[in-house]
Design an enzyme around this catalytic site. Sequence first.
Site, PDB file in Angstrom:
ATOM      1  N   GLU A   1       0.889  -1.337  -0.001  1.00  0.00           N
ATOM      2  CA  GLU A   1      -0.093   0.135   0.028  1.00  0.00           C
ATOM      3  C   GLU A   1       0.975   1.260   0.101  1.00  0.00           C
ATOM      4  O   GLU A   1       2.115   1.279   0.161  1.00  0.00           O
ATOM      5  CB  GLU A   1      -0.872   0.154   1.200  1.00  0.00           C
ATOM      6  CG  GLU A   1      -0.182  -0.176   2.420  1.00  0.00           C
ATOM      7  CD  GLU A   1      -0.633   0.518   3.830  1.00  0.00           C
ATOM      8  OE1 GLU A   1      -1.381   1.731   3.425  1.00  0.00           O
ATOM      9  OE2 GLU A   1      -0.848  -0.086   4.991  1.00  0.00           O
TER      10      GLU A   1
ATOM     11  N   LYS B   1      -2.902  -1.982  14.465  1.00  0.00           N
ATOM     12  CA  LYS B   1      -2.185  -1.102  15.153  1.00  0.00           C
ATOM     13  C   LYS B   1      -2.359  -1.007  16.629  1.00  0.00           C
ATOM     14  O   LYS B   1      -3.620  -0.943  16.831  1.00  0.00           O
ATOM     15  CB  LYS B   1      -2.063   0.183  14.408  1.00  0.00           C
ATOM     16  CG  LYS B   1      -1.285  -0.079  13.082  1.00  0.00           C
ATOM     17  CD  LYS B   1      -1.371   1.392  12.265  1.00  0.00           C
ATOM     18  CE  LYS B   1      -2.789   1.775  11.850  1.00  0.00           C
ATOM     19  NZ  LYS B   1      -2.853   0.957  10.316  1.00  0.00           N
TER      20      LYS B   1
HETATM   21  N1  PSU Z   1       0.384   0.150   8.579  1.00  0.00           N
HETATM   22  C1  PSU Z   1       1.398   0.793   9.033  1.00  0.00           C
HETATM   23  N2  PSU Z   1       1.059   2.210   8.830  1.00  0.00           N
HETATM   24  C2  PSU Z   1       0.098   2.953   8.214  1.00  0.00           C
HETATM   25  C3  PSU Z   1      -1.035   1.926   7.962  1.00  0.00           C
HETATM   26  C4  PSU Z   1      -0.974   0.581   8.186  1.00  0.00           C
HETATM   27  O1  PSU Z   1       2.368   0.283   9.637  1.00  0.00           O
HETATM   28  O2  PSU Z   1       0.022   4.140   8.281  1.00  0.00           O
HETATM   29  C5  PSU Z   1      -2.351   2.670   7.309  1.00  0.00           C
HETATM   30  C6  PSU Z   1      -3.229   1.633   6.541  1.00  0.00           C
HETATM   31  O3  PSU Z   1      -3.175   2.244   5.303  1.00  0.00           O
HETATM   32  C7  PSU Z   1      -4.328   1.500   7.168  1.00  0.00           C
HETATM   33  C8  PSU Z   1      -4.400   2.868   7.515  1.00  0.00           C
HETATM   34  O4  PSU Z   1      -5.237   1.100   6.177  1.00  0.00           O
HETATM   35  O5  PSU Z   1      -3.435   3.049   8.270  1.00  0.00           O
HETATM   36  C9  PSU Z   1      -5.805   2.691   8.705  1.00  0.00           C
HETATM   37  O6  PSU Z   1      -6.237   4.243   8.756  1.00  0.00           O
HETATM   38  P1  PSU Z   1      -7.843   4.305   9.364  1.00  0.00           P
HETATM   39  O7  PSU Z   1      -7.481   4.026  10.912  1.00  0.00           O
HETATM   40  O8  PSU Z   1      -7.915   5.771   9.078  1.00  0.00           O
HETATM   41  O9  PSU Z   1      -8.614   3.535   8.728  1.00  0.00           O
END
Ligand code: PSU
Length: 303
Positions: free
Chosen positions: A26, A160
């Site tokens: 991604e 996360k």
């Molecule tokens: N994994 C990481 N760093 C990130 C992400 C994933 O180590 O920044 C990103 C991915 O793109 C994931 C997003 O889809 O964080 C989640 O964002 P949100 O909580 O707004 O859906």
Amino acid sequence: MSINGFLIHPDVKKALKNNKPVLAMESTILAHGMPFPDNLAFAKSSEVLVKSMGAIPATIAIINGRIKIGLDEKELEFVCKNKEIHKTSLRDLGMVISENKSGATTVSATMRLAYLAGIDVFATGGIGGVHHNYTKNMDASQDLKALSNIPIIVVSSGAKSILDLPKTLEALESFSVPVIGFKTKEFPAFYSRNSGLMLNNYVESVEEIIKQYKASQSLKINSAFLIANPIEKKDEISKNEIRSYIETALLLAEENEISGKSVTPFLLKTVADLSNGKCLKANISLALNNIKLGTEIAVALAS
Ligand code: PSU
Ligand code: MN
């Protein structure tokens, strides 16, 4: 170009045509998850790692309204340096494309585009999930919805740890997403190896993942396969240490009224700053470790 509107990198196109392994990655992790120039160094090491293991890297992003499956060096640099690039989840795809914007794709959008391009395996850092205080803010990532209905293999170090992990795990179960611990019986906690949350599905080998995936495919089950791969011991941050950074970051987010799609980038940046870069280093390490496992899976699937 195999699908209208998709610009597939020639190496990726060739590999897909010949049934050779391709690994999707991604671009939000680059544009919104890490600072420049660490993001570019990470992107470059990822590409080198995938190639060194005999697969073709396909980082996915939208550049001036065009869907790119596989980025060249200039495009990687553009994604890593461009502060204005749109954080693009599933619901933003139509808008970003039709308004000729540039977008870094999150897990949800990347899964969709990888699947449409015919790529089976995708590696990231950590998926999005249910945020703390969900009952108040209703903040749950679109990644969960995507995992529920896009049947590809997603390799991550769990969700996360800035998230509510027990609720995230429950949501994954409700959405029929198998969560498979790779050489672990515990759901990894991103920066740390352990969360205290047990998994009922764990494997010791890539072959077992593929067997399970094929069995699920044969039943036309549409959910993704989430492989939970813990950070390497040498780079993990202890639960105690990480807890203080996350608590402070959550307080700061509330004080600064951070909401919606800015929450995750804000929390990641704040814990990285609070830890003097230790969290960033851990994030890079776990993401590379996932890319390594993702490549092994892609190679085994193609053979
Ligand atoms: N994994 C990481 N760093 C990130 C992400 C994933 O180590 O920044 C990103 C991915 O793109 C994931 C997003 O889809 O964080 C989640 O964002 P949100 O909580 O707004 O859906
Ligand atoms: Mn959110």
